[in-house]
Design an enzyme around this catalytic site. Structure first.
Site: not given
Ligand SMILES: NC(=O)C1=CN([C@@H]2O[C@H](COP(=O)(O)OP(=O)(O)OC[C@H]3O[C@@H](n4cnc5c(N)ncnc54)[C@H](O)[C@@H]3O)[C@@H](O)[C@H]2O)C=CC1
Ligand SMILES: C[C@H](CCCC(C)(C)O)[C@H]1CC[C@H]2[C@@H]3[C@H](O)CC4=CC(=O)CC[C@]4(C)[C@H]3CC[C@]12C
Length: 369
Positions: A159, A163
């Site tokens: 992952y 990214k």
């Molecule tokens: N959730 C988090 O804490 C963080 C997320 N991000 C980034 O933010 C973005 C959004 O993440 P989330 O909303 O958390 O994830 P999510 O899984 O809820 O949303 C991702 C969306 O992309 C769509 N998707 C996946 N594969 C696809 C494909 N092949 N074609 C078209 N659409 C596709 C999914 O259907 C989903 O709706 C991602 O790029 C992720 O890397 C960055 C930092 C932290």
């Molecule tokens: C799942 C983890 C917490 C459980 C740990 C346990 C089992 C010991 O209690 C999450 C802790 C930190 C999270 C990640 C972090 O917030 C940064 C992220 C950024 C992204 O772009 C995607 C998600 C994630 C990797 C996020 C995923 C869950 C944790 C590892």
């Protein structure tokens, strides 16, 4: 994209617009981008809530498609002024293969860039991640760092690797000539751990707590701090930077920005308790209940079980060597780069972000409230 007091004229495309962050970006655009004429939402899976958006003044076009399919992406991008590329495979639990993660996150991003170049779309905002920087495999802390803080960004997990590669492609593409001869303007936003309405991992922790009789057990020392950011503020940052890309192309083009707000620095578990506490859960222990070496052993055991069971079923628990390492390493940002470059201020205060998240947890099916 000059400011106009007349009819709205802009076409935006949000990839991944049905995801956790994507939905907030979509709703934020509809609320706060007055120049929007058409909003295209491109996702592998279209959500039912899209229907309710179609009744408003902005034309909402839902496109079921796959970012790994170049023709589908090109068709969706054609005629758009701005692309916000949030689609991605967020998997640190071993649900998808490394090849699939690479394909969606890297090739998918390559397809989006090429589509912009071929069709003449000039502005591209990419949702990157803090994971592009760290935590690294050596577990070095990143304490109150900013975009210029030196850090040894060494990754092995698919992952963060994907990214980082995708972010590199996006930044490298800044300045390329798009169809018609104008330069492509790109930037990347790096959220830390996002929280808020729709956060799947928060949902998982809440349900786990309910199953355990209203208790969660501390696994990580309270001293390990995590940067967290409210989803509404992450969405707002996307909307704002997309709006400013044309006016400030020379300054913003090719730049990266951490996504930040006023959420407090806390351990992952203590931070989650800000929402789960008022919903009736209790975090047991002021110190981790299990010694760290035992957690390492359990995480390794989970990884082994995942591998052994793969032919029969998908075993993907929250605890694995990677999530343990991330959860156990301090990673916090302190920066004002987005404020300096494009006037970003969080739209939601910490109190508002907290209240909204609590209300969402309380409304969850099976909630203790
Ligand atoms: N959730 C988090 O804490 C963080 C997320 N991000 C980034 O933010 C973005 C959004 O993440 P989330 O909303 O958390 O994830 P999510 O899984 O809820 O949303 C991702 C969306 O992309 C769509 N998707 C996946 N594969 C696809 C494909 N092949 N074609 C078209 N659409 C596709 C999914 O259907 C989903 O709706 C991602 O790029 C992720 O890397 C960055 C930092 C932290
Ligand atoms: C799942 C983890 C917490 C459980 C740990 C346990 C089992 C010991 O209690 C999450 C802790 C930190 C999270 C990640 C972090 O917030 C940064 C992220 C950024 C992204 O772009 C995607 C998600 C994630 C990797 C996020 C995923 C869950 C944790 C590892």
């Amino acid at each position: 994209m000059a400011e106009s007091a007349q009819a709205p004229e802009l076409v935006y495309l949000v990839t991944g617009g049905c995801g956790f962050l994507g939905e907030h970006v979509v709703r934020m655009l509809l609320e706060r981008e007055p120049r929007l004429r058409e909003l295209r939402i491109f996702d592998l899976h279209l959500s039912p809530w899209l229907e309710e958006l179609k009744t408003g003044p902005v034309q909402v076009t839902a496109i079921q498609g796959d970012v790994t399919q170049a023709q589908e992406v090109t068709a969706a991008v054609a005629g758009a002024h701005v692309v916000i590329h949030t689609a991605g495979l967020v998997d640190v639990f071993g649900r998808a293969s490394p090849e699939t993660i690479h394909k969606v996150n890297v090739w998918g991003t390559k397809n989006v860039i090429e589509a912009c170049v071929q069709t003449g779309t000039q502005f591209l905002v990419y949702t990157s991640s803090m994971e592009v920087v760290g935590p690294n495999i050596k577990g070095h802390p990143f304490y109150r760092g900013n975009e210029d803080t030196p850090y040894e960004a060494v990754h092995k997990h698919p992952y963060p690797c994907s990214k980082a590669l995708a972010e590199h492609l996006v930044l490298e593409a800044n300045g390329r000539k798009v169809r018609g001869g104008l330069p492509l303007v790109t930037c990347a936003l790096r959220p830390t751990g996002i929280y808020g309405e729709g956060h799947q991992i928060m949902r998982d922790f809440y349900r786990q707590g309910l199953r355990l009789g209203g208790r969660l057990f501390r696994a990580i020392p309270a001293s390990v701090e995590h940067g967290r950011v409210y989803v509404g503020n992450v969405a707002w940052m996307h909307v704002l930077v997309a709006r400013e890309l044309e006016q400030r192309a020379a300054l913003l083009g090719g730049q990266v920005y951490f996504c930040y707000d006023k959420s407090p620095y806390k351990s992952y578990e203590d931070f989650n308790m800000e929402f789960l506490g008022p919903c009736g859960l209790r975090l047991v222990g002021t110190r981790p209940l299990l010694p760290y070496w035992l957690l390492v052993l359990l995480a390794a055991l989970n990884a082994l079980l995942q591998w052994l069971l793969r032919p029969l079923l998908l075993y993907a628990p929250l605890l694995n060597p990677y999530t343990l390492a991330v959860a156990n390493t301090t990673f916090t940002v302190s920066t004002n780069k987005a404020q300096r470059h494009f006037g970003y201020e969080p739209l939601f205060s910490w109190e508002e972000s907290r209240t909204r998240t609590i209300l969402w947890v309380q409304a969850m099916e099976g909630s203790a409230q």
